[in-house]
Design a protein around this motif. Structure first.
Motif, PDB file in Angstrom:
ATOM      1  N   PHE A  45       0.838  -1.208   0.000  1.00  0.00           N
ATOM      2  CA  PHE A  45       0.000   0.000   0.000  1.00  0.00           C
ATOM      3  C   PHE A  45       0.870   1.255   0.000  1.00  0.00           C
ATOM      4  CE2 PHE A  45      -3.755  -2.480   1.435  1.00  0.00           C
ATOM      5  CZ  PHE A  45      -4.677  -1.917   0.580  1.00  0.00           C
ATOM      6  N   GLY A  46       2.011   1.163   0.683  1.00  0.00           N
ATOM      7  CA  GLY A  46       2.899   2.324   0.758  1.00  0.00           C
ATOM      8  C   GLY A  46       3.406   2.736  -0.614  1.00  0.00           C
ATOM      9  N   VAL A  47       3.847   1.746  -1.392  1.00  0.00           N
ATOM     10  CA  VAL A  47       4.344   2.045  -2.740  1.00  0.00           C
ATOM     11  C   VAL A  47       3.191   2.568  -3.606  1.00  0.00           C
ATOM     12  CG1 VAL A  47       5.432   1.040  -4.784  1.00  0.00           C
ATOM     13  CG2 VAL A  47       6.198   0.362  -2.515  1.00  0.00           C
ATOM     14  N   ALA A  48       2.021   1.900  -3.487  1.00  0.00           N
ATOM     15  CA  ALA A  48       0.843   2.352  -4.258  1.00  0.00           C
ATOM     16  C   ALA A  48       0.466   3.775  -3.845  1.00  0.00           C
ATOM     17  CB  ALA A  48      -0.336   1.407  -4.016  1.00  0.00           C
ATOM     18  N   GLY A  49       0.539   4.055  -2.549  1.00  0.00           N
ATOM     19  CA  GLY A  49       0.180   5.389  -2.051  1.00  0.00           C
ATOM     20  C   GLY A  49       1.140   6.455  -2.552  1.00  0.00           C
ATOM     21  N   TYR A  50       2.423   6.114  -2.607  1.00  0.00           N
ATOM     22  CA  TYR A  50       3.432   7.085  -3.040  1.00  0.00           C
ATOM     23  C   TYR A  50       3.212   7.459  -4.515  1.00  0.00           C
ATOM     24  CZ  TYR A  50       7.821   9.127  -4.439  1.00  0.00           C
ATOM     25  OH  TYR A  50       8.753   9.983  -4.956  1.00  0.00           O
TER      26      TYR A  50
END
Lengths: 148, 510
Positions: free
Chosen positions: B419-424
């Protein structure tokens, strides 16, 4: 995909393909479990379809979107994420506090900060805070590993 | 209403009760501020410590943690764009933008005011209007729950900030992700892709920490390492809001509090939904010059007012009907039972002194919270003076430990990183992480409401809806909101016309 005309087109196509695939998988869900995912699939195809159509009907409206992004700039977060993944894996081998301290010292240096005393002090402070909060106050047991 | 109602207020003013409020609000604020550690967790941890306390003191301790925990989540949301709880995710949008512009203390001031008064208003509703509001909460069946979720989803359009289609796709992706895991109705696994981490579904905890906190950690690691978030090197000592700030945000505050009060009595809706509804409502009221998405105080006032406006009224179904409306309420339910108090009307008949003391305790706890929060926020605000090269890695570390501590399994950490990579990249390219989170939160409420409605309506949902006045009102609100979402405001049309005119004049065209 980046904020460009082709980024918009590729995004739309990828979302349509993804929605069709997920919708196809949903057809196997029993007892009404397929209703909601199929509904979302339909909506996603519709929205992505309109998005794709807009790039052909009014391509000029995407002219202002052209933003240059250097490949290195896009790759850096991936490299940092890879470091974090290695950190998580190392926690169970080496121990939570050692790996956390190492990351909190190593990563600031890697991203270009050159203040060794501040880095060491903040890493020690953060590690001590985590120990006090999780181990002493909440009674949680962090993975110990080979070291600590 | 009990005639001696106001007499019970004095029961609160004992040393143990005041100490419980102070301890509860401090613990709640600290726990709430750390991503992954939630108010229900803090309440559960305090239950064994409360065994030796009188019942009313023990429950005052719990409700103080609950009220302060919701607000504590806003500290990290505003200062670092790393919301501590799902109830403060919307505050991260405007709050962090204000921090970036060097207005961290202004954001903290107005959010403290909105939260404290929101909690007080909600506490007064709990004290004075509990029985009728409890009856109103029973009117919310599956159809109403479905429509409340749809109303919340209309906020997606508001949080896309000019990238409507990309935002909608992010929201729909969130709805998809909400269907991952074992289906509650059939027990059949959906979209697990043979990965054990998906079996139990995708937790809100992993999503919120990944989409906001982890992505923010990556963002700070990318930025100038020696620079600070806001570029300022000093913080203001003005801890309390100015009259001009309150006047500027007065209608936003009012709308936020009303949204919170109403959402509080709806089972399962709570602060996570209320904040988005309030934020969407506020954006639809935008006026020329408002800076939504770039640090608008009115947006922050609405989200902060709504998430604490929920706290008191969400306890109404628990105290009056014995039905916990959310996870925190369920843990408080357990605490009441442990202390020999049976929630429901019998509690009011048999132990009025206890339940009314608890209610007054909740009210006073909000006032105590205001003072503790103002000081604690000032201390936490020092983090914004740290170099970004140190702050980024710290947020990454806390994202990992917070997720692991909250979910207690490593799969949640991997999902959080995803989710972190997707969020970034989502934030960078206009696929709003907030819209994705909104889809994920509201997906189960919408799906369960829809499926239950189809069962209850026996395949005739429209006829069923026609016979439910609250559902019809909600439907009308949804239609109205959608209509105004696609129709530009008069001033927006005028601004667009003047931009075209300026462009035409600039190019010499006629």
């Amino acid at each position: 995909m980046p904020n460009t005309l082709w980024g918009e087109r590729i995004s739309a196509v990828l979302f349509i393909a993804g929605a069709l695939y997920m919708g196809w998988l949903a057809t196997d869900f029993p007892a009404g479990g397929d209703l909601f995912p199929l509904f979302v699939s339909g909506l996603m195809v519709l929205v992505a379809g309109i998005m794709l159509a807009r790039t052909f009907v009014a391509p000029e409206s995407f002219a202002a979107w052209r933003v240059r992004e250097a490949p290195a700039q896009l790759a850096k977060p991936i490299a940092i994420t890879a470091v974090v993944i290695l950190y998580v894996l190392a926690i169970f081998r080496i121990g939570y506090y050692t790996t956390t301290f190492a990351l909190l010292v190593g990563l600031p240096v890697a991203v270009g900060l050159r203040r060794p005393v501040f880095i060491l002090a903040s890493a020690a402070g953060a590690t001590a805070f985590i120990y006090a909060l999780f181990e002493l106050a909440l009674g949680a047991q962090m993975p110990r590993g080979l070291l600590f | 209403m009990d005639p001696t109602l106001f007499g019970y207020a004095l029961n609160v003013l004992t040393v143990p009760n005041l100490a419980a409020m102070l301890a509860g609000t401090t613990v709640g604020l600290v726990i709430g501020a750390i991503p992954g550690l939630s108010p229900p967790m803090a309440i559960a941890l305090l239950i064994p410590l409360s065994f030796g306390l009188p019942p009313e003191t023990a429950i005052i301790l719990m409700v103080s943690v609950y009220a302060a925990g919701i607000y504590g989540g806003s500290f990290s949301a505003i200062l670092l764009r790393a919301p501590g709880t799902s109830a403060s995710a919307a505050s991260a949008i405007e709050g962090y933008e204000l921090t970036k512009r060097g207005k961290a203390m202004q954001a903290i001031r107005i959010s403290t005011f909105a939260s404290v008064v929101g909690g007080l208003v909600s506490g007064v509703a709990l004290l004075l209007l509990a029985p009728p509001l409890a009856r109103a909460s029973l009117l919310f069946g599956p159809a109403e729950m479905f429509l409340v979720a749809i109303l919340g989803l209309t906020s997606i359009a508001a949080v896309t900030f000019g990238k409507l289609f990309r935002g909608l796709l992010a929201g729909l992706a969130g709805l998809y992700l909400s269907t991952f895991g074992v289906d509650n109705y059939s027990g059949f696994p959906r979209y697990t892709f043979d990965y054990i981490g998906f079996e139990g579904g995708i937790g809100i905890l992993s999503a919120i920490i990944g989409l906001f906190a982890f992505a923010q950690g990556l963002e700070l690691c990318q930025a100038h390492a020696a620079g600070t978030i806001s570029g300022v090197d000093r913080l203001s000592w003005n801890l309390f809001p100015r009259l001009s700030e309150i006047r500027y945000t007065r209608w936003a505050l009012l709308r936020g509090w009303i949204t919170g009060l109403v959402m509080g009595i709806i089972p399962a809706a709570g602060a996570s939904v209320a904040q988005w509804v309030a934020y969407g409502w506020e954006i639809r009221h935008a006026k020329p010059g408002d800076q939504f998405g770039r640090g608008e105080l009115k947006g922050l006032a609405a989200t902060e007012g709504s998430n604490n406006g929920v706290t008191g009224t969400s306890l109404i179904p628990l105290f009056i009907l014995g039905i916990p409306g959310g996870i925190s309420a369920a843990v408080i339910f357990g605490a009441l039972m442990i202390h020999g108090l049976q929630p429901g009307m019998r509690l009011f008949r048999n132990n009025p002194e206890v339940i009314y003391t608890i209610m007054w305790g909740f009210l006073f706890a909000n006032i105590v919270m205001g003072f503790v929060a103002a000081l604690l926020a000032r201390v936490m605000a020092y983090l914004t003076l740290f170099p970004q090269g140190v702050l980024g890695p710290m947020i990454l570390v806390f994202s990992v430990i917070g997720t692991y501590a909250g979910a207690n399994n490593i799969h949640a950490v991997w999902i959080m990183i995803g989710f972190g990579v997707a969020g970034y990249y989502g934030q960078r390219w206009g696929f709003s992480p907030a819209a994705m989170l909104l889809g994920l939160i509201l997906g189960p409420i919408a799906e369960n409401g829809f499926r239950d409605m189809m069962v209850v309506a026996r395949g005739a949902p429209f006829a069923y809806l026609a016979g439910r006045p609250i559902a019809l009102v909600l439907l009308a609100i949804v239609v109205m909101v959608l209509f105004y979402a696609v129709r530009p405001k008069k001033w927006e049309r005028l601004e667009a016309d003047s931009a075209v005119a300026a462009e035409t004049a600039g190019t010499g065209k006629t």
